[in-house]
Design a protein around this motif. Structure first.
Motif, PDB file in Angstrom:
ATOM      1  N   THR A 231     -11.078  -3.282   7.854  1.00 59.44           N
ATOM      2  CA  THR A 231     -12.103  -2.824   7.753  1.00 59.44           C
ATOM      3  C   THR A 231     -13.426  -3.455   6.803  1.00 59.44           C
ATOM      4  O   THR A 231     -14.546  -3.027   6.624  1.00 59.44           O
ATOM      5  CB  THR A 231     -12.366  -1.115   7.406  1.00 59.44           C
ATOM      6  OG1 THR A 231     -11.625  -0.956   5.988  1.00 59.44           O
ATOM      7  CG2 THR A 231     -11.323  -0.537   8.456  1.00 59.44           C
ATOM      8  N   LEU A 232     -12.705  -4.247   5.961  1.00 58.75           N
ATOM      9  CA  LEU A 232     -13.722  -4.998   4.990  1.00 58.75           C
ATOM     10  C   LEU A 232     -14.445  -6.235   5.585  1.00 58.75           C
ATOM     11  O   LEU A 232     -13.948  -6.577   6.168  1.00 58.75           O
ATOM     12  CB  LEU A 232     -12.757  -5.358   3.806  1.00 58.75           C
ATOM     13  CG  LEU A 232     -12.212  -4.242   2.898  1.00 58.75           C
ATOM     14  CD1 LEU A 232     -11.096  -4.855   2.109  1.00 58.75           C
ATOM     15  CD2 LEU A 232     -13.125  -2.979   2.505  1.00 58.75           C
TER      16      LEU A 232
ATOM     17  N   VAL B  94      -1.383   1.430 -10.538  1.00 56.77           N
ATOM     18  CA  VAL B  94      -1.725   1.852  -9.044  1.00 56.77           C
ATOM     19  C   VAL B  94      -1.470   0.690  -8.370  1.00 56.77           C
ATOM     20  O   VAL B  94      -2.269  -0.477  -8.607  1.00 56.77           O
ATOM     21  CB  VAL B  94      -3.309   2.304  -8.939  1.00 56.77           C
ATOM     22  CG1 VAL B  94      -3.594   2.353  -7.481  1.00 56.77           C
ATOM     23  CG2 VAL B  94      -3.661   3.461  -9.778  1.00 56.77           C
ATOM     24  N   VAL B  95      -0.591   0.477  -7.372  1.00 53.84           N
ATOM     25  CA  VAL B  95      -0.399  -0.572  -6.554  1.00 53.84           C
ATOM     26  C   VAL B  95      -1.626  -0.400  -5.462  1.00 53.84           C
ATOM     27  O   VAL B  95      -1.653   0.492  -4.771  1.00 53.84           O
ATOM     28  CB  VAL B  95       1.259  -0.621  -5.832  1.00 53.84           C
ATOM     29  CG1 VAL B  95       1.393  -1.598  -4.983  1.00 53.84           C
ATOM     30  CG2 VAL B  95       2.107  -0.660  -7.242  1.00 53.84           C
ATOM     31  N   VAL B  96      -2.002  -1.615  -5.097  1.00 53.59           N
ATOM     32  CA  VAL B  96      -3.047  -1.835  -4.151  1.00 53.59           C
ATOM     33  C   VAL B  96      -2.593  -2.008  -2.815  1.00 53.59           C
ATOM     34  O   VAL B  96      -1.710  -3.400  -2.884  1.00 53.59           O
ATOM     35  CB  VAL B  96      -3.974  -2.973  -4.585  1.00 53.59           C
ATOM     36  CG1 VAL B  96      -5.290  -3.033  -3.402  1.00 53.59           C
ATOM     37  CG2 VAL B  96      -4.833  -2.522  -5.632  1.00 53.59           C
ATOM     38  N   PRO B  97      -2.797  -1.482  -1.700  1.00 49.78           N
ATOM     39  CA  PRO B  97      -2.109  -1.962  -0.166  1.00 49.78           C
ATOM     40  C   PRO B  97      -2.745  -3.292   0.242  1.00 49.78           C
ATOM     41  O   PRO B  97      -4.219  -3.698   0.004  1.00 49.78           O
ATOM     42  CB  PRO B  97      -2.689  -0.719   0.590  1.00 49.78           C
ATOM     43  CG  PRO B  97      -3.194   0.169  -0.334  1.00 49.78           C
ATOM     44  CD  PRO B  97      -3.308  -0.222  -1.438  1.00 49.78           C
ATOM     45  N   LEU B  98      -1.961  -4.214   0.665  1.00 46.33           N
ATOM     46  CA  LEU B  98      -2.398  -5.571   0.966  1.00 46.33           C
ATOM     47  C   LEU B  98      -2.247  -5.755   2.297  1.00 46.33           C
ATOM     48  O   LEU B  98      -2.546  -6.910   2.924  1.00 46.33           O
ATOM     49  CB  LEU B  98      -1.641  -6.732   0.089  1.00 46.33           C
ATOM     50  CG  LEU B  98      -1.684  -6.652  -1.275  1.00 46.33           C
ATOM     51  CD1 LEU B  98      -0.569  -7.440  -2.103  1.00 46.33           C
ATOM     52  CD2 LEU B  98      -3.226  -6.724  -1.735  1.00 46.33           C
ATOM     53  N   ASP B  99      -1.593  -4.939   3.072  1.00 46.49           N
ATOM     54  CA  ASP B  99      -1.521  -5.047   4.591  1.00 46.49           C
ATOM     55  C   ASP B  99      -2.999  -5.246   5.218  1.00 46.49           C
ATOM     56  O   ASP B  99      -3.853  -4.974   4.660  1.00 46.49           O
ATOM     57  CB  ASP B  99      -0.627  -4.012   5.258  1.00 46.49           C
ATOM     58  CG  ASP B  99      -1.349  -2.505   4.985  1.00 46.49           C
ATOM     59  OD1 ASP B  99      -1.636  -2.245   3.836  1.00 46.49           O
ATOM     60  OD2 ASP B  99      -1.983  -1.943   5.997  1.00 46.49           O
TER      61      ASP B  99
ATOM     62  N   SER C  62     -11.835  -0.063  -1.591  1.00 47.56           N
ATOM     63  CA  SER C  62     -11.526   0.613  -0.543  1.00 47.56           C
ATOM     64  C   SER C  62     -10.395   1.454  -0.556  1.00 47.56           C
ATOM     65  O   SER C  62      -9.854   2.453  -0.063  1.00 47.56           O
ATOM     66  CB  SER C  62     -11.327  -0.318   0.523  1.00 47.56           C
ATOM     67  OG  SER C  62     -10.267  -1.240   0.426  1.00 47.56           O
ATOM     68  N   SER C  63      -9.441   0.892  -1.508  1.00 52.03           N
ATOM     69  CA  SER C  63      -8.261   1.651  -1.838  1.00 52.03           C
ATOM     70  C   SER C  63      -8.274   2.642  -2.755  1.00 52.03           C
ATOM     71  O   SER C  63      -7.320   3.511  -3.012  1.00 52.03           O
ATOM     72  CB  SER C  63      -7.032   0.662  -2.412  1.00 52.03           C
ATOM     73  OG  SER C  63      -7.232   0.118  -3.607  1.00 52.03           O
TER      74      SER C  63
END
Length: 169
Positions: free
Chosen positions: A53-54, A42-47, A81-82
């Motif tokens: 929101t964190l 699973v690739v975690v979004p980093l944008d 969160s992802s």
């Protein structure tokens, strides 16, 4: 005749036990080799939107003799969160997962999900985008991973390009 019956009964019992043993073995193997809870990798979004929101944290860490005061998000919170890491305490198939952090220059570091879980390792790992009041420069950013409690900064990854969650083989 009695002796023959006794031997036949013994062979019958041995055959029955042998016939049941593979089923018991297969059941135990099935329990150990349960399918993963989530897909892998699973690739975690980093944008910026994924991090917006964190909760932001201020983190101090020493790297190469320099003390840094940086701002960013908890890696565990980003993973949660992802959807790459459950919010609940880890158990079962999630305990064989690890986090691979890859940098633009090819540098990589690994963490177990258990190490990041608040109820297990509770390791503080942060993905930062600002240090000493300014956005990270091209040599260090745009994102940098900091692990303030590591004795050496070897798992502090500059130029973070990708974070991937992988189930161990």
């Amino acid at each position: 005749m009695v002796r023959g019956l006794h031997l036949s009964a013994l062979l019958l019992c041995a055959t029955a036990v042998h016939a049941q043993a593979p089923e018991a073995h297969d059941h135990a193997a099935h329990q150990r080799a349960a399918p993963p809870a989530d897909p892998s990798p699973v690739v975690v979004p980093l944008d910026a939107a994924a991090r917006a929101t964190l909760t932001r944290h201020t983190v101090e860490a020493t790297a190469h003799g320099q003390t840094l005061r940086c701002e960013g998000v908890s890696l565990a919170a980003l993973l949660q969160s992802s959807g790459a890491m459950p919010d609940a305490p880890l158990r079962g198939a999630h305990l064989d997962r690890y986090v691979l952090v890859s940098a633009r220059d090819g540098y990589r570091a690994v963490f177990s999900l258990g190490e990041l879980d608040a109820t297990l390792g509770n390791r503080g790992v942060y993905l930062v985008d600002r240090c000493d009041g300014a956005p990270l420069d091209a040599d260090n950013g745009p994102l940098r991973l900091l692990v303030p409690d590591d004795t050496r900064p070897a798992r502090g990854v500059r130029q973070v390009e990708r974070i991937t969650i992988i189930a161990a083989p």
